[in-house]
Write an enzyme that holds these catalytic residues in place. Structure first.
Site, short mmCIF file in Angstrom:
data_model
loop_
_atom_site.label_atom_id
_atom_site.label_comp_id
_atom_site.label_asym_id
_atom_site.label_seq_id
_atom_site.Cartn_x
_atom_site.Cartn_y
_atom_site.Cartn_z
N CYS A 64 13.49 10.74 7.64
CA CYS A 64 13.18 10.29 9.00
C CYS A 64 14.35 10.51 9.95
CB CYS A 64 12.75 8.84 8.99
SG CYS A 64 13.99 7.75 8.28
N GLU A 100 8.26 16.16 15.94
CA GLU A 100 8.84 16.03 14.61
C GLU A 100 8.16 17.00 13.65
OE1 GLU A 100 7.87 12.54 12.21
OE2 GLU A 100 9.98 12.36 11.69
N LYS A 139 0.87 -1.18 0.00
CA LYS A 139 0.00 0.00 0.00
C LYS A 139 0.91 1.24 0.00
CE LYS A 139 -2.29 3.20 1.77
NZ LYS A 139 -1.91 4.54 1.25
N GLU A 199 8.50 1.50 11.62
CA GLU A 199 9.62 2.44 11.46
C GLU A 199 8.99 3.83 11.46
OE1 GLU A 199 12.76 1.44 11.32
OE2 GLU A 199 12.26 -0.68 11.23
P1 NAD Z 1 1.67 8.58 7.47
O1 NAD Z 1 1.65 7.81 8.74
O2 NAD Z 1 0.72 9.70 7.33
O3 NAD Z 1 1.40 7.63 6.23
C1 NAD Z 1 2.21 6.51 5.98
C2 NAD Z 1 1.38 5.46 5.26
O4 NAD Z 1 0.36 5.03 6.14
C3 NAD Z 1 0.68 5.98 4.00
O5 NAD Z 1 0.75 4.98 2.99
C4 NAD Z 1 -0.74 6.17 4.47
O6 NAD Z 1 -1.68 6.04 3.43
C5 NAD Z 1 -0.88 5.05 5.46
N1 NAD Z 1 -1.96 5.25 6.43
C6 NAD Z 1 -2.43 6.43 6.92
N2 NAD Z 1 -3.47 6.21 7.77
C7 NAD Z 1 -3.64 4.87 7.84
C8 NAD Z 1 -4.54 4.01 8.55
N3 NAD Z 1 -5.48 4.50 9.36
N4 NAD Z 1 -4.42 2.67 8.39
C9 NAD Z 1 -3.46 2.16 7.59
N5 NAD Z 1 -2.61 2.92 6.86
C10 NAD Z 1 -2.69 4.25 7.00
O7 NAD Z 1 3.18 9.07 7.28
P2 NAD Z 1 3.77 9.95 6.09
O8 NAD Z 1 3.38 11.36 6.34
O9 NAD Z 1 3.47 9.31 4.78
O10 NAD Z 1 5.34 9.78 6.33
C11 NAD Z 1 6.09 10.62 7.13
C12 NAD Z 1 6.45 9.93 8.44
O11 NAD Z 1 7.20 8.75 8.15
C13 NAD Z 1 7.36 10.77 9.31
O12 NAD Z 1 6.93 10.65 10.64
C14 NAD Z 1 8.73 10.11 9.12
O13 NAD Z 1 9.64 10.32 10.17
C15 NAD Z 1 8.35 8.68 8.98
N6 NAD Z 1 9.44 7.93 8.34
C16 NAD Z 1 10.16 7.01 9.08
C17 NAD Z 1 11.21 6.30 8.51
C18 NAD Z 1 12.01 5.29 9.31
O14 NAD Z 1 12.75 4.50 8.71
N7 NAD Z 1 11.88 5.24 10.63
C19 NAD Z 1 11.52 6.51 7.17
C20 NAD Z 1 10.79 7.46 6.45
C21 NAD Z 1 9.74 8.14 7.04
#
Ligand code: NAD
Length: 494
Positions: free
Chosen positions: A299, A398, A188, A264
Protein backbone atom coordinates in the site's frame (compact mmCIF):
# COMPACT_ATOMS: atom_id res chain seq x y z
CA UNK A 1 15.71 -20.34 7.14
CA UNK A 2 17.30 -22.58 4.51
CA UNK A 3 16.22 -23.68 1.04
CA UNK A 4 15.74 -27.35 1.91
CA UNK A 5 13.34 -26.60 4.81
CA UNK A 6 11.35 -24.35 2.47
CA UNK A 7 11.29 -27.05 -0.23
CA UNK A 8 10.08 -29.66 2.29
CA UNK A 9 7.24 -27.41 3.42
CA UNK A 10 6.18 -26.48 -0.12
CA UNK A 11 5.89 -30.17 -1.04
CA UNK A 12 3.26 -30.78 1.65
CA UNK A 13 -0.36 -30.86 0.50
CA UNK A 14 -2.62 -28.11 1.84
CA UNK A 15 -5.71 -29.74 3.32
CA UNK A 16 -9.14 -28.19 2.60
CA UNK A 17 -10.20 -25.63 5.19
CA UNK A 18 -13.46 -24.58 6.83
CA UNK A 19 -14.57 -21.45 8.68
CA UNK A 20 -13.66 -21.15 12.36
CA UNK A 21 -16.83 -20.34 14.29
CA UNK A 22 -17.21 -20.68 18.04
CA UNK A 23 -13.81 -22.34 18.17
CA UNK A 24 -14.80 -25.11 15.75
CA UNK A 25 -14.13 -25.93 12.12
CA UNK A 26 -17.45 -25.34 10.33
CA UNK A 27 -18.33 -26.08 6.68
CA UNK A 28 -20.42 -23.66 4.60
CA UNK A 29 -24.13 -23.96 5.41
CA UNK A 30 -24.86 -25.04 1.82
CA UNK A 31 -21.74 -27.22 1.56
CA UNK A 32 -20.15 -24.86 -0.98
CA UNK A 33 -16.39 -24.67 -1.49
CA UNK A 34 -14.09 -22.56 -3.62
CA UNK A 35 -10.72 -23.30 -5.21
CA UNK A 36 -7.65 -21.44 -4.01
CA UNK A 37 -5.16 -20.91 -6.85
CA UNK A 38 -1.45 -20.45 -6.25
CA UNK A 39 0.03 -17.48 -8.14
CA UNK A 40 3.32 -19.41 -8.29
CA UNK A 41 2.01 -21.79 -10.96
CA UNK A 42 -1.69 -21.00 -11.41
CA UNK A 43 -2.59 -24.46 -10.03
CA UNK A 44 -5.28 -25.26 -7.45
CA UNK A 45 -3.62 -25.29 -4.03
CA UNK A 46 -6.64 -26.39 -2.00
CA UNK A 47 -10.33 -25.72 -1.39
CA UNK A 48 -11.91 -23.62 1.33
CA UNK A 49 -15.49 -23.21 2.49
CA UNK A 50 -17.40 -20.70 0.39
CA UNK A 51 -19.21 -18.73 3.05
CA UNK A 52 -22.89 -17.83 2.87
CA UNK A 53 -24.75 -14.98 4.53
CA UNK A 54 -26.05 -17.58 7.02
CA UNK A 55 -22.46 -18.54 7.94
CA UNK A 56 -21.61 -14.90 8.57
CA UNK A 57 -24.71 -14.38 10.73
CA UNK A 58 -23.73 -17.47 12.77
CA UNK A 59 -20.20 -16.10 13.27
CA UNK A 60 -21.51 -12.68 14.35
CA UNK A 61 -23.93 -14.32 16.81
CA UNK A 62 -21.05 -16.36 18.24
CA UNK A 63 -18.93 -13.21 18.70
CA UNK A 64 -21.86 -11.38 20.30
CA UNK A 65 -22.53 -14.23 22.77
CA UNK A 66 -18.83 -14.36 23.70
CA UNK A 67 -18.79 -10.63 24.33
CA UNK A 68 -22.00 -10.52 26.35
CA UNK A 69 -21.03 -13.32 28.76
CA UNK A 70 -17.62 -11.65 29.28
CA UNK A 71 -15.64 -14.85 28.78
CA UNK A 72 -12.79 -12.70 27.42
CA UNK A 73 -13.51 -9.06 28.34
CA UNK A 74 -14.23 -10.15 31.92
CA UNK A 75 -10.88 -11.88 32.41
CA UNK A 76 -8.22 -10.01 34.41
CA UNK A 77 -5.84 -8.10 32.11
CA UNK A 78 -2.93 -10.29 33.24
CA UNK A 79 -4.81 -13.41 32.07
CA UNK A 80 -5.61 -11.89 28.66
CA UNK A 81 -2.03 -10.76 28.33
CA UNK A 82 -0.79 -14.31 28.97
CA UNK A 83 -2.97 -15.75 26.21
CA UNK A 84 -1.90 -13.11 23.67
CA UNK A 85 1.79 -13.53 24.56
CA UNK A 86 1.44 -17.29 24.10
CA UNK A 87 -0.23 -16.68 20.75
CA UNK A 88 2.70 -14.48 19.63
CA UNK A 89 5.11 -17.23 20.75
CA UNK A 90 3.21 -19.85 18.73
CA UNK A 91 3.29 -17.63 15.63
CA UNK A 92 7.05 -17.28 16.04
CA UNK A 93 7.54 -20.99 16.66
CA UNK A 94 5.62 -21.77 13.44
CA UNK A 95 7.03 -18.86 11.45
CA UNK A 96 8.49 -20.77 8.52
CA UNK A 97 5.42 -23.00 8.10
CA UNK A 98 3.18 -19.91 8.16
CA UNK A 99 5.40 -17.96 5.76
CA UNK A 100 5.63 -20.78 3.20
CA UNK A 101 1.87 -21.38 3.35
CA UNK A 102 1.26 -17.66 2.85
CA UNK A 103 3.68 -17.46 -0.09
CA UNK A 104 2.03 -20.43 -1.80
CA UNK A 105 -1.25 -18.56 -1.41
CA UNK A 106 -0.26 -14.98 -2.37
CA UNK A 107 3.14 -15.06 -4.10
CA UNK A 108 5.20 -12.69 -1.92
CA UNK A 109 8.93 -13.51 -2.09
CA UNK A 110 9.88 -15.60 0.95
CA UNK A 111 12.69 -13.28 2.12
CA UNK A 112 10.17 -10.51 2.58
CA UNK A 113 7.30 -12.74 3.72
CA UNK A 114 9.16 -14.29 6.65
CA UNK A 115 9.77 -10.84 8.16
CA UNK A 116 6.64 -9.02 7.07
CA UNK A 117 4.17 -11.81 7.78
CA UNK A 118 4.78 -14.12 10.81
CA UNK A 119 7.65 -11.93 12.05
CA UNK A 120 5.63 -8.76 12.03
CA UNK A 121 2.39 -10.44 13.18
CA UNK A 122 4.08 -11.97 16.24
CA UNK A 123 5.65 -8.60 17.06
CA UNK A 124 2.31 -6.83 16.76
CA UNK A 125 0.43 -9.31 18.94
CA UNK A 126 3.07 -9.19 21.68
CA UNK A 127 3.19 -5.36 21.49
CA UNK A 128 -0.53 -5.11 22.29
CA UNK A 129 -0.32 -7.94 24.84
CA UNK A 130 2.35 -5.98 26.70
CA UNK A 131 0.31 -2.78 26.46
CA UNK A 132 -3.04 -4.08 27.65
CA UNK A 133 -2.41 -3.88 31.41
CA UNK A 134 -0.98 -0.37 31.09
CA UNK A 135 -4.15 1.28 29.85
CA UNK A 136 -5.63 3.57 32.49
CA UNK A 137 -8.85 5.53 32.70
CA UNK A 138 -8.84 9.23 33.62
CA UNK A 139 -10.15 11.55 36.31
CA UNK A 140 -11.46 14.83 34.94
CA UNK A 141 -10.77 18.31 36.36
CA UNK A 142 -14.17 18.84 38.00
CA UNK A 143 -15.52 20.98 40.87
CA UNK A 144 -14.62 19.40 44.24
CA UNK A 145 -18.16 18.05 44.86
CA UNK A 146 -18.07 16.04 41.62
CA UNK A 147 -15.99 13.06 40.56
CA UNK A 148 -15.72 12.88 36.78
CA UNK A 149 -14.27 9.57 35.62
CA UNK A 150 -13.52 8.45 32.08
CA UNK A 151 -13.59 4.69 31.60
CA UNK A 152 -12.08 2.95 28.58
CA UNK A 153 -14.31 0.12 27.47
CA UNK A 154 -14.27 -2.39 24.63
CA UNK A 155 -16.68 -1.57 21.81
CA UNK A 156 -18.24 -5.07 21.59
CA UNK A 157 -18.13 -6.94 18.28
CA UNK A 158 -15.51 -5.86 15.73
CA UNK A 159 -15.75 -6.85 12.06
CA UNK A 160 -12.34 -6.99 10.33
CA UNK A 161 -12.02 -7.23 6.54
CA UNK A 162 -8.50 -7.97 5.29
CA UNK A 163 -6.80 -7.77 1.84
CA UNK A 164 -4.48 -10.28 0.19
CA UNK A 165 -1.12 -8.51 0.05
CA UNK A 166 0.04 -9.04 3.66
CA UNK A 167 -2.76 -11.03 5.31
CA UNK A 168 -0.98 -11.91 8.57
CA UNK A 169 0.66 -8.53 9.11
CA UNK A 170 -2.50 -6.55 8.39
CA UNK A 171 -4.67 -9.11 10.20
CA UNK A 172 -2.50 -8.68 13.30
CA UNK A 173 -2.75 -4.88 13.06
CA UNK A 174 -6.51 -5.30 13.63
CA UNK A 175 -6.63 -8.38 15.86
CA UNK A 176 -3.89 -7.28 18.29
CA UNK A 177 -5.50 -4.06 19.54
CA UNK A 178 -9.10 -5.34 19.16
CA UNK A 179 -8.47 -8.41 21.34
CA UNK A 180 -6.21 -6.52 23.77
CA UNK A 181 -9.15 -4.21 24.56
CA UNK A 182 -11.41 -7.24 25.27
CA UNK A 183 -13.53 -7.15 22.13
CA UNK A 184 -14.83 -10.13 20.17
CA UNK A 185 -13.98 -10.26 16.46
CA UNK A 186 -15.38 -11.61 13.21
CA UNK A 187 -12.66 -11.80 10.59
CA UNK A 188 -13.17 -11.86 6.83
CA UNK A 189 -9.90 -12.66 5.06
CA UNK A 190 -9.45 -12.04 1.35
CA UNK A 191 -10.78 -14.71 -0.99
CA UNK A 192 -7.40 -14.80 -2.76
CA UNK A 193 -5.09 -15.08 0.29
CA UNK A 194 -6.53 -16.43 3.50
CA UNK A 195 -4.67 -19.63 4.42
CA UNK A 196 -1.87 -18.26 6.63
CA UNK A 197 -4.21 -15.86 8.43
CA UNK A 198 -6.68 -18.69 9.12
CA UNK A 199 -3.83 -20.84 10.47
CA UNK A 200 -2.95 -17.91 12.73
CA UNK A 201 -6.56 -17.95 14.01
CA UNK A 202 -6.18 -21.66 14.82
CA UNK A 203 -3.02 -20.85 16.79
CA UNK A 204 -4.95 -18.24 18.82
CA UNK A 205 -7.23 -21.02 20.01
CA UNK A 206 -4.24 -23.26 20.79
CA UNK A 207 -2.90 -20.38 22.89
CA UNK A 208 -6.09 -20.41 24.98
CA UNK A 209 -8.29 -17.75 23.41
CA UNK A 210 -11.83 -18.74 24.46
CA UNK A 211 -14.17 -20.07 21.74
CA UNK A 212 -16.35 -17.48 20.04
CA UNK A 213 -14.02 -14.55 20.76
CA UNK A 214 -12.36 -14.78 17.35
CA UNK A 215 -14.40 -16.17 14.46
CA UNK A 216 -13.29 -16.26 10.83
CA UNK A 217 -15.36 -16.83 7.71
CA UNK A 218 -14.00 -17.56 4.23
CA UNK A 219 -15.85 -16.29 1.20
CA UNK A 220 -16.50 -13.57 -1.29
CA UNK A 221 -16.49 -9.91 -0.35
CA UNK A 222 -19.82 -9.29 -2.02
CA UNK A 223 -21.45 -12.06 0.06
CA UNK A 224 -19.87 -12.55 3.48
CA UNK A 225 -18.06 -9.17 3.56
CA UNK A 226 -21.25 -7.34 2.73
CA UNK A 227 -23.24 -9.31 5.32
CA UNK A 228 -20.67 -8.40 7.98
CA UNK A 229 -20.70 -4.72 7.02
CA UNK A 230 -24.51 -4.55 6.92
CA UNK A 231 -24.95 -6.34 10.25
CA UNK A 232 -26.95 -4.60 12.96
CA UNK A 233 -24.87 -6.47 15.53
CA UNK A 234 -21.34 -5.33 14.61
CA UNK A 235 -20.18 -2.26 16.51
CA UNK A 236 -17.01 -1.30 14.66
CA UNK A 237 -15.83 -2.25 11.19
CA UNK A 238 -12.12 -2.09 10.36
CA UNK A 239 -10.94 -2.52 6.81
CA UNK A 240 -7.83 -2.53 4.68
CA UNK A 241 -8.31 -2.69 0.94
CA UNK A 242 -9.30 -0.67 -2.08
CA UNK A 243 -11.04 2.69 -2.09
CA UNK A 244 -13.96 1.28 -4.07
CA UNK A 245 -14.73 -1.27 -1.35
CA UNK A 246 -14.08 1.28 1.41
CA UNK A 247 -16.68 3.60 -0.10
CA UNK A 248 -19.22 0.75 -0.10
CA UNK A 249 -18.52 -0.06 3.54
CA UNK A 250 -19.39 3.51 4.54
CA UNK A 251 -22.67 3.15 2.67
CA UNK A 252 -23.38 -0.19 4.36
CA UNK A 253 -22.79 1.44 7.74
CA UNK A 254 -25.20 4.26 6.93
CA UNK A 255 -27.79 1.75 5.72
CA UNK A 256 -27.53 -0.39 8.87
CA UNK A 257 -26.59 0.61 12.42
CA UNK A 258 -24.15 3.48 11.67
CA UNK A 259 -21.28 1.38 13.03
CA UNK A 260 -17.94 3.18 13.15
CA UNK A 261 -15.93 2.41 10.01
CA UNK A 262 -12.13 2.72 9.83
CA UNK A 263 -10.54 2.50 6.40
CA UNK A 264 -6.92 1.87 5.38
CA UNK A 265 -6.98 2.34 1.61
CA UNK A 266 -4.70 2.72 -1.35
CA UNK A 267 -1.99 5.21 -2.21
CA UNK A 268 0.06 6.82 -4.96
CA UNK A 269 2.99 7.70 -2.79
CA UNK A 270 5.56 10.27 -3.98
CA UNK A 271 9.24 9.51 -3.54
CA UNK A 272 11.07 12.84 -4.01
CA UNK A 273 14.78 12.77 -4.83
CA UNK A 274 16.68 16.06 -4.61
CA UNK A 275 20.08 16.62 -6.18
CA UNK A 276 21.55 16.99 -2.67
CA UNK A 277 20.49 13.47 -1.58
CA UNK A 278 23.24 12.09 0.67
CA UNK A 279 24.01 9.09 -1.55
CA UNK A 280 22.31 8.75 -4.92
CA UNK A 281 23.21 5.12 -5.48
CA UNK A 282 21.84 4.18 -2.03
CA UNK A 283 18.72 6.26 -2.82
CA UNK A 284 18.31 4.35 -6.10
CA UNK A 285 18.66 0.96 -4.40
CA UNK A 286 16.16 1.77 -1.65
CA UNK A 287 13.80 3.40 -4.15
CA UNK A 288 13.80 0.23 -6.28
CA UNK A 289 13.01 -1.88 -3.20
CA UNK A 290 10.35 0.63 -2.13
CA UNK A 291 8.35 0.08 -5.30
CA UNK A 292 9.23 -3.40 -6.58
CA UNK A 293 9.34 -5.71 -3.53
CA UNK A 294 6.25 -7.93 -3.32
CA UNK A 295 5.79 -7.08 -7.02
CA UNK A 296 4.65 -3.57 -6.05
CA UNK A 297 1.71 -4.92 -4.05
CA UNK A 298 2.41 -2.74 -1.06
CA UNK A 299 0.00 0.00 0.00
CA UNK A 300 2.82 2.43 0.84
CA UNK A 301 4.85 1.62 -2.32
CA UNK A 302 6.66 4.67 -3.67
CA UNK A 303 4.99 4.44 -7.06
CA UNK A 304 5.66 8.04 -8.15
CA UNK A 305 9.33 8.96 -8.43
CA UNK A 306 9.79 12.74 -8.51
CA UNK A 307 13.38 13.59 -9.45
CA UNK A 308 15.03 17.02 -9.47
CA UNK A 309 15.56 17.83 -13.16
CA UNK A 310 19.33 18.42 -12.85
CA UNK A 311 19.93 14.76 -11.86
CA UNK A 312 17.03 13.19 -13.72
CA UNK A 313 18.94 11.21 -16.36
CA UNK A 314 21.69 10.15 -13.98
CA UNK A 315 19.22 8.96 -11.34
CA UNK A 316 16.97 7.11 -13.80
CA UNK A 317 20.07 5.23 -15.00
CA UNK A 318 20.98 4.41 -11.38
CA UNK A 319 17.55 3.09 -10.56
CA UNK A 320 17.43 0.99 -13.73
CA UNK A 321 20.79 -0.49 -12.70
CA UNK A 322 19.50 -1.23 -9.18
CA UNK A 323 16.33 -2.81 -10.61
CA UNK A 324 18.01 -5.02 -13.21
CA UNK A 325 19.69 -7.07 -10.50
CA UNK A 326 16.41 -7.79 -8.69
CA UNK A 327 15.67 -11.39 -9.61
CA UNK A 328 12.01 -12.03 -10.51
CA UNK A 329 10.68 -15.56 -10.17
CA UNK A 330 9.63 -18.41 -7.91
CA UNK A 331 8.88 -16.66 -4.61
CA UNK A 332 9.94 -19.74 -2.63
CA UNK A 333 13.55 -19.46 -3.81
CA UNK A 334 15.73 -17.62 -1.33
CA UNK A 335 17.47 -15.54 -4.00
CA UNK A 336 14.23 -14.23 -5.53
CA UNK A 337 13.73 -10.53 -4.85
CA UNK A 338 10.40 -10.05 -6.64
CA UNK A 339 7.80 -12.80 -6.42
CA UNK A 340 4.54 -13.41 -8.25
CA UNK A 341 1.71 -11.02 -8.92
CA UNK A 342 -1.27 -12.19 -6.86
CA UNK A 343 -3.66 -13.12 -9.68
CA UNK A 344 -4.11 -13.20 -13.44
CA UNK A 345 -6.62 -10.34 -13.11
CA UNK A 346 -4.13 -8.19 -11.21
CA UNK A 347 -1.40 -8.98 -13.78
CA UNK A 348 -3.62 -7.99 -16.70
CA UNK A 349 -4.52 -4.74 -14.91
CA UNK A 350 -0.81 -3.96 -14.43
CA UNK A 351 -0.10 -4.56 -18.13
CA UNK A 352 -3.09 -2.38 -19.03
CA UNK A 353 -1.62 0.49 -16.99
CA UNK A 354 1.66 0.18 -18.93
CA UNK A 355 -0.19 0.42 -22.26
CA UNK A 356 -2.09 3.49 -21.07
CA UNK A 357 1.14 5.11 -19.86
CA UNK A 358 2.70 4.59 -23.30
CA UNK A 359 -0.38 5.96 -25.05
CA UNK A 360 -0.20 9.06 -22.83
CA UNK A 361 3.41 9.79 -23.85
CA UNK A 362 5.37 7.81 -21.21
CA UNK A 363 8.64 6.23 -22.32
CA UNK A 364 9.54 2.73 -21.12
CA UNK A 365 12.98 2.65 -19.48
CA UNK A 366 12.73 -1.05 -18.71
CA UNK A 367 10.16 -3.83 -18.31
CA UNK A 368 6.51 -3.62 -19.26
CA UNK A 369 5.93 -7.28 -20.01
CA UNK A 370 4.87 -10.58 -18.49
CA UNK A 371 7.55 -13.26 -18.04
CA UNK A 372 7.82 -16.93 -17.03
CA UNK A 373 4.41 -17.62 -18.55
CA UNK A 374 5.38 -21.28 -19.07
CA UNK A 375 5.33 -21.76 -15.27
CA UNK A 376 1.59 -21.07 -15.31
CA UNK A 377 2.25 -18.38 -12.68
CA UNK A 378 1.81 -14.63 -12.81
CA UNK A 379 5.12 -12.78 -13.16
CA UNK A 380 5.98 -9.35 -14.48
CA UNK A 381 9.27 -7.55 -15.17
CA UNK A 382 9.64 -4.52 -12.89
CA UNK A 383 8.73 -1.57 -15.04
CA UNK A 384 10.06 1.99 -15.10
CA UNK A 385 8.29 4.61 -17.21
CA UNK A 386 9.76 8.10 -17.59
CA UNK A 387 8.21 11.27 -18.99
CA UNK A 388 5.07 10.74 -16.92
CA UNK A 389 3.19 14.00 -16.40
CA UNK A 390 1.56 14.74 -13.03
CA UNK A 391 -1.87 14.52 -14.72
CA UNK A 392 -1.21 11.15 -16.44
CA UNK A 393 -3.18 8.06 -15.43
CA UNK A 394 0.03 6.51 -14.06
CA UNK A 395 0.43 9.50 -11.71
CA UNK A 396 -3.19 9.52 -10.60
CA UNK A 397 -4.38 5.88 -10.28
CA UNK A 398 -3.05 3.20 -7.98
CA UNK A 399 -1.64 0.29 -10.04
CA UNK A 400 -0.79 -1.98 -7.10
CA UNK A 401 1.86 -3.65 -9.22
CA UNK A 402 5.56 -3.32 -10.17
CA UNK A 403 5.22 -0.15 -12.22
CA UNK A 404 7.11 3.07 -11.40
CA UNK A 405 6.35 6.41 -13.06
CA UNK A 406 9.11 9.04 -13.16
CA UNK A 407 8.39 12.79 -13.24
CA UNK A 408 11.01 15.57 -13.16
CA UNK A 409 10.61 18.73 -11.03
CA UNK A 410 12.50 22.04 -10.84
CA UNK A 411 11.93 23.59 -7.40
CA UNK A 412 10.85 22.57 -3.88
CA UNK A 413 7.46 24.17 -4.42
CA UNK A 414 7.10 22.23 -7.66
CA UNK A 415 7.91 18.98 -5.87
CA UNK A 416 5.35 19.62 -3.14
CA UNK A 417 2.68 20.68 -5.62
CA UNK A 418 3.15 17.51 -7.71
CA UNK A 419 3.39 15.31 -4.60
CA UNK A 420 0.06 16.65 -3.35
CA UNK A 421 -1.75 16.44 -6.69
CA UNK A 422 -3.58 13.11 -6.19
CA UNK A 423 -6.64 12.07 -4.19
CA UNK A 424 -4.36 9.96 -1.96
CA UNK A 425 -2.18 10.69 1.06
CA UNK A 426 -0.72 7.49 2.46
CA UNK A 427 3.10 7.65 2.38
CA UNK A 428 5.97 9.53 0.83
CA UNK A 429 9.70 10.19 1.04
CA UNK A 430 12.22 12.92 0.42
CA UNK A 431 15.95 12.42 -0.10
CA UNK A 432 18.06 15.45 0.82
CA UNK A 433 21.06 16.52 2.93
CA UNK A 434 19.41 19.83 3.78
CA UNK A 435 17.85 19.60 7.25
CA UNK A 436 15.45 22.50 6.77
CA UNK A 437 14.29 21.14 3.42
CA UNK A 438 13.73 17.71 5.02
CA UNK A 439 11.51 19.20 7.72
CA UNK A 440 9.66 21.34 5.16
CA UNK A 441 8.90 18.17 3.17
CA UNK A 442 7.57 16.43 6.30
CA UNK A 443 5.40 19.49 6.96
CA UNK A 444 4.16 20.14 3.42
CA UNK A 445 3.69 16.77 1.73
CA UNK A 446 0.17 15.59 2.61
CA UNK A 447 0.61 11.98 3.82
CA UNK A 448 0.16 9.73 6.84
CA UNK A 449 3.85 8.81 6.88
CA UNK A 450 6.80 10.71 5.42
CA UNK A 451 10.23 9.07 5.18
CA UNK A 452 13.47 11.04 5.01
CA UNK A 453 16.50 9.45 3.32
CA UNK A 454 14.91 6.00 3.47
CA UNK A 455 11.77 4.27 2.25
CA UNK A 456 9.48 1.92 4.22
CA UNK A 457 10.34 -0.07 7.32
CA UNK A 458 8.44 2.10 9.83
CA UNK A 459 7.84 -0.34 12.68
CA UNK A 460 4.93 -1.02 15.02
CA UNK A 461 5.74 1.85 17.38
CA UNK A 462 4.40 4.45 14.93
CA UNK A 463 0.93 4.80 13.39
CA UNK A 464 0.07 4.02 9.78
CA UNK A 465 -2.96 5.85 8.52
CA UNK A 466 -3.91 7.78 5.43
CA UNK A 467 -5.26 11.23 4.74
CA UNK A 468 -7.44 12.21 1.79
CA UNK A 469 -8.87 9.12 0.09
CA UNK A 470 -6.18 6.88 1.62
CA UNK A 471 -8.40 6.36 4.63
CA UNK A 472 -9.11 7.38 8.20
CA UNK A 473 -7.87 6.21 11.60
CA UNK A 474 -4.57 4.42 12.11
CA UNK A 475 -3.19 0.93 12.45
CA UNK A 476 -0.12 0.22 14.63
CA UNK A 477 1.17 1.97 17.78
CA UNK A 478 -0.86 2.69 20.91
CA UNK A 479 -3.05 5.05 18.84
CA UNK A 480 -4.67 2.04 17.15
CA UNK A 481 -6.28 1.08 20.47
CA UNK A 482 -8.60 4.09 20.16
CA UNK A 483 -10.52 2.44 17.32
CA UNK A 484 -11.44 -0.49 19.54
CA UNK A 485 -12.33 1.57 22.63
CA UNK A 486 -15.41 3.44 23.83
CA UNK A 487 -15.01 6.25 26.31
CA UNK A 488 -17.62 6.22 29.06
CA UNK A 489 -18.06 9.08 31.50
CA UNK A 490 -19.09 8.57 35.10
CA UNK A 491 -20.33 11.90 36.60
CA UNK A 492 -20.64 11.37 40.33
CA UNK A 493 -22.04 13.86 42.86
CA UNK A 494 -20.10 13.46 46.07
P1 NAD B 1 -10.34 -5.16 -2.08
O1 NAD B 1 -11.01 -3.91 -1.66
O2 NAD B 1 -10.68 -5.73 -3.40
O3 NAD B 1 -10.61 -6.32 -1.03
C1 NAD B 1 -10.28 -6.17 0.33
C2 NAD B 1 -11.23 -7.02 1.16
O4 NAD B 1 -12.53 -6.50 1.00
C3 NAD B 1 -11.28 -8.49 0.73
O5 NAD B 1 -11.35 -9.30 1.88
C4 NAD B 1 -12.58 -8.55 -0.05
O6 NAD B 1 -13.17 -9.82 -0.02
C5 NAD B 1 -13.43 -7.56 0.71
N1 NAD B 1 -14.55 -7.04 -0.07
C6 NAD B 1 -14.63 -6.86 -1.42
N2 NAD B 1 -15.86 -6.38 -1.76
C7 NAD B 1 -16.56 -6.25 -0.61
C8 NAD B 1 -17.88 -5.80 -0.30
N3 NAD B 1 -18.74 -5.41 -1.25
N4 NAD B 1 -18.27 -5.78 1.00
C9 NAD B 1 -17.42 -6.15 1.97
N5 NAD B 1 -16.17 -6.62 1.74
C10 NAD B 1 -15.75 -6.65 0.46
O7 NAD B 1 -8.77 -4.88 -1.96
P2 NAD B 1 -7.57 -5.88 -2.29
O8 NAD B 1 -7.42 -5.93 -3.77
O9 NAD B 1 -7.73 -7.15 -1.53
O10 NAD B 1 -6.33 -5.11 -1.65
C11 NAD B 1 -5.56 -4.19 -2.34
C12 NAD B 1 -5.88 -2.78 -1.87
O11 NAD B 1 -5.61 -2.67 -0.47
C13 NAD B 1 -4.99 -1.73 -2.52
O12 NAD B 1 -5.77 -0.62 -2.86
C14 NAD B 1 -4.01 -1.38 -1.40
O13 NAD B 1 -3.41 -0.11 -1.51
C15 NAD B 1 -4.87 -1.50 -0.19
N6 NAD B 1 -4.04 -1.65 1.00
C16 NAD B 1 -3.98 -0.62 1.93
C17 NAD B 1 -3.19 -0.73 3.07
C18 NAD B 1 -3.11 0.38 4.09
O14 NAD B 1 -2.61 0.15 5.20
N7 NAD B 1 -3.60 1.58 3.79
C19 NAD B 1 -2.46 -1.91 3.28
C20 NAD B 1 -2.53 -2.92 2.32
C21 NAD B 1 -3.33 -2.79 1.21
Amino acid sequence: MDQSSIDTLRAQPVLPKNHIIDGKSVAASDGGTMDILSPIDGQVLTQVAKGTATDMHTAIASARAAFEDKRWAGQPPAARKKVLMKWADLIEANALELAVLGVRDNGTEIGMAIKAEPGSAAGTISYYAEALDKIYGEIAATPSDILGMIHKEPVGVVGAIIPWNFPMMIGAWKLGPALAMGNSVVLKPSETASLSLMRMVELAHEAGLPSGVLNAVYGEGAVVGETLALSMDVDVLVFTGSGATGRRLMEYSARSNMKRVYLELGGKSPNIVFADAPDLSEAAKVTAGGIFRNAGQVCVAGSRLLVEASIHDEFVAEIAKATEIMRVGDPLKLDTMIGAVNSETQLQQNLGFVETAKAEGGEIVMGGQRILEDTGGYYMVPTIVKGVTPEATLSQKEVFGPVLGVTPFETDDDAVRIANSTIYGLAGAAWTSNLSRAHRMVRDVRTGVMHINTYGGADGTVPLGGVGQSGNGSDKSLHALEKYTNLKTAWIKL
